[in-house]
Design an enzyme around this catalytic site. Structure first.
Site, PDB file in Angstrom:
ATOM      1  N   CYS A   3      43.199 -39.807  53.133  1.00 41.22           N
ATOM      2  CA  CYS A   3      44.418 -40.119  52.392  1.00 41.22           C
ATOM      3  C   CYS A   3      45.267 -41.188  53.086  1.00 41.22           C
ATOM      4  O   CYS A   3      46.069 -41.861  52.453  1.00 41.22           O
ATOM      5  CB  CYS A   3      45.239 -38.848  52.202  1.00 41.22           C
ATOM      6  SG  CYS A   3      45.844 -38.134  53.756  1.00 41.22           S
ATOM      7  N   CYS A 108      19.083  -6.716  60.604  1.00 40.14           N
ATOM      8  CA  CYS A 108      19.846  -7.955  60.452  1.00 40.14           C
ATOM      9  C   CYS A 108      21.336  -7.686  60.643  1.00 40.14           C
ATOM     10  O   CYS A 108      21.880  -6.727  60.101  1.00 40.14           O
ATOM     11  CB  CYS A 108      19.597  -8.557  59.068  1.00 40.14           C
ATOM     12  SG  CYS A 108      20.533 -10.068  58.750  1.00 40.14           S
ATOM     13  N   CYS A 113      24.173  -9.665  54.697  1.00 41.89           N
ATOM     14  CA  CYS A 113      22.809  -9.169  54.515  1.00 41.89           C
ATOM     15  C   CYS A 113      22.685  -7.724  54.999  1.00 41.89           C
ATOM     16  O   CYS A 113      22.617  -6.800  54.200  1.00 41.89           O
ATOM     17  CB  CYS A 113      21.825 -10.080  55.251  1.00 41.89           C
ATOM     18  SG  CYS A 113      20.088  -9.614  55.041  1.00 41.89           S
ATOM     19  N   HIS A 126       9.829   0.436  55.631  1.00 44.38           N
ATOM     20  CA  HIS A 126       9.114   1.451  54.855  1.00 44.38           C
ATOM     21  C   HIS A 126       8.606   2.580  55.741  1.00 44.38           C
ATOM     22  O   HIS A 126       7.685   3.303  55.368  1.00 44.38           O
ATOM     23  CB  HIS A 126       7.944   0.813  54.101  1.00 44.38           C
ATOM     24  CG  HIS A 126       7.132  -0.118  54.950  1.00 44.38           C
ATOM     25  ND1 HIS A 126       6.288   0.325  55.944  1.00 44.38           N
ATOM     26  CD2 HIS A 126       7.075  -1.474  54.962  1.00 44.38           C
ATOM     27  CE1 HIS A 126       5.720  -0.722  56.523  1.00 44.38           C
ATOM     28  NE2 HIS A 126       6.183  -1.834  55.958  1.00 44.38           N
ATOM     29  N   CYS A 175       4.807   6.806   1.880  1.00 44.36           N
ATOM     30  CA  CYS A 175       4.723   5.366   1.665  1.00 44.36           C
ATOM     31  C   CYS A 175       5.786   4.643   2.480  1.00 44.36           C
ATOM     32  O   CYS A 175       6.569   5.258   3.212  1.00 44.36           O
ATOM     33  CB  CYS A 175       4.874   5.050   0.178  1.00 44.36           C
ATOM     34  SG  CYS A 175       6.536   5.369  -0.466  1.00 44.36           S
ATOM     35  N   CYS A 183      22.676   8.380   5.057  1.00 47.25           N
ATOM     36  CA  CYS A 183      23.437   7.789   3.946  1.00 47.25           C
ATOM     37  C   CYS A 183      22.578   7.544   2.708  1.00 47.25           C
ATOM     38  O   CYS A 183      23.072   7.037   1.707  1.00 47.25           O
ATOM     39  CB  CYS A 183      24.101   6.488   4.391  1.00 47.25           C
ATOM     40  SG  CYS A 183      22.931   5.152   4.735  1.00 47.25           S
ATOM     41  N   CYS A 188      12.680  -0.833   3.590  1.00 44.87           N
ATOM     42  CA  CYS A 188      11.241  -1.030   3.726  1.00 44.87           C
ATOM     43  C   CYS A 188      10.830  -0.756   5.169  1.00 44.87           C
ATOM     44  O   CYS A 188      11.415  -1.299   6.109  1.00 44.87           O
ATOM     45  CB  CYS A 188      10.869  -2.463   3.340  1.00 44.87           C
ATOM     46  SG  CYS A 188       9.127  -2.868   3.657  1.00 44.87           S
TER      47      CYS A 188
END
Length: 245
Positions: A3, A108, A113, A126, A175, A183, A188
């Site tokens: 600036c 970590c 993290c 695991h 069918c 209601c 179809c």
């Protein structure tokens, strides 16, 4: 850019070569450098290769950003050192020296993290499963997940939703002209739209061409055995699931 405003002496920062900038311009320049994941803040003067020392950077960076810069620099220096005992987090850029080879987990300490990973296969921890046992367990769960999804899709393929009141129901016989149990709207079963009567369906005798009635669209079949549909879905299910075994 800079600036070039006149600012008090306590509102400036200086690079190692003595180039002076206000704190606002210094902060903007630092944001550019940090955006490129650089761990040193270069002077903004053209041709100058000097950097802002930490004693100056702390003046225009917030405390969290400055501490993050120091951590990133430390991680970069550790990686460049090529230490055999250096362990990197597989989920972020954090790295640390781990002397104990018997410890199969890496914890970590990265603030965003904090994951615990396996040092051998780089997956989430695991223990007590071995890497091979964990891999097989993942494959098994993946197959079960696929089967569950296909089963859900099979159910959804048979369920119909009333176009008026949104009640969900399915048919087991009869069918394809369905009536909502709530209601009493007619719909179809094949194309799922609201209908008035049997004129929506092809009622041609077996083996005869479908009636056209000057329609722009094909008539839906009046009768489709839902058990046949289920058998087709089961066949697709086995074909689909076998691809993941």
């Amino acid at each position: 850019g800079c600036c070039f405003d006149d600012v008090p002496a306590n509102r400036i920062a200086m690079c190692e070569e003595g180039h002076i900038f206000c704190l606002s311009c210094s902060r903007r320049g630092a944001e550019v450098e940090l955006g490129y994941r650089r761990t040193v803040l270069k002077c903004m003067t053209a041709g100058c290769t000097a950097v802002f020392p930490d004693s100056e950077a702390v003046l225009f960076l917030s405390k969290p950003v400055f501490e993050g810069l120091l951590r990133a620099r430390q991680q970069s220096e550790l990686k460049m050192a090529g230490l055999d005992s250096l362990v990197e987090c597989p989920f972020c850029s954090y790295a640390a020296i781990v002397e104990n080879d018997e410890d199969k987990e890496f914890r970590c300490q990265g603030p965003k993290c904090r994951k615990v990973s396996c040092r051998l296969c780089k997956a989430l921890t695991h223990i007590p499963l071995s890497c091979e046992e964990y891999r097989k367990e993942l494959e098994k769960n993946n197959v079960l997940s696929v089967q569950h999804k296909v089963e859900e899709e099979m159910s959804q393929a048979l369920i119909r939703e009333c176009p008026k009141c949104k009640t969900r129901f399915f048919k087991t016989e009869g069918c394809n002209k369905m009536t909502c149990p709530q209601c009493h709207t007619h719909m179809c079963y094949v194309c799922k739209i609201k209908i008035k009567d049997y004129s929506h369906f092809d009622q041609s005798p077996a083996g005869q061409p479908a009636q056209k009635k000057n329609r722009k669209y094909a008539l839906c079949l009046l009768s489709v055995d839902p058990q046949l549909i289920m058998q087709m879905l089961i066949y697709v299910f086995f074909i689909f699931s076998n691809e993941y075994q």
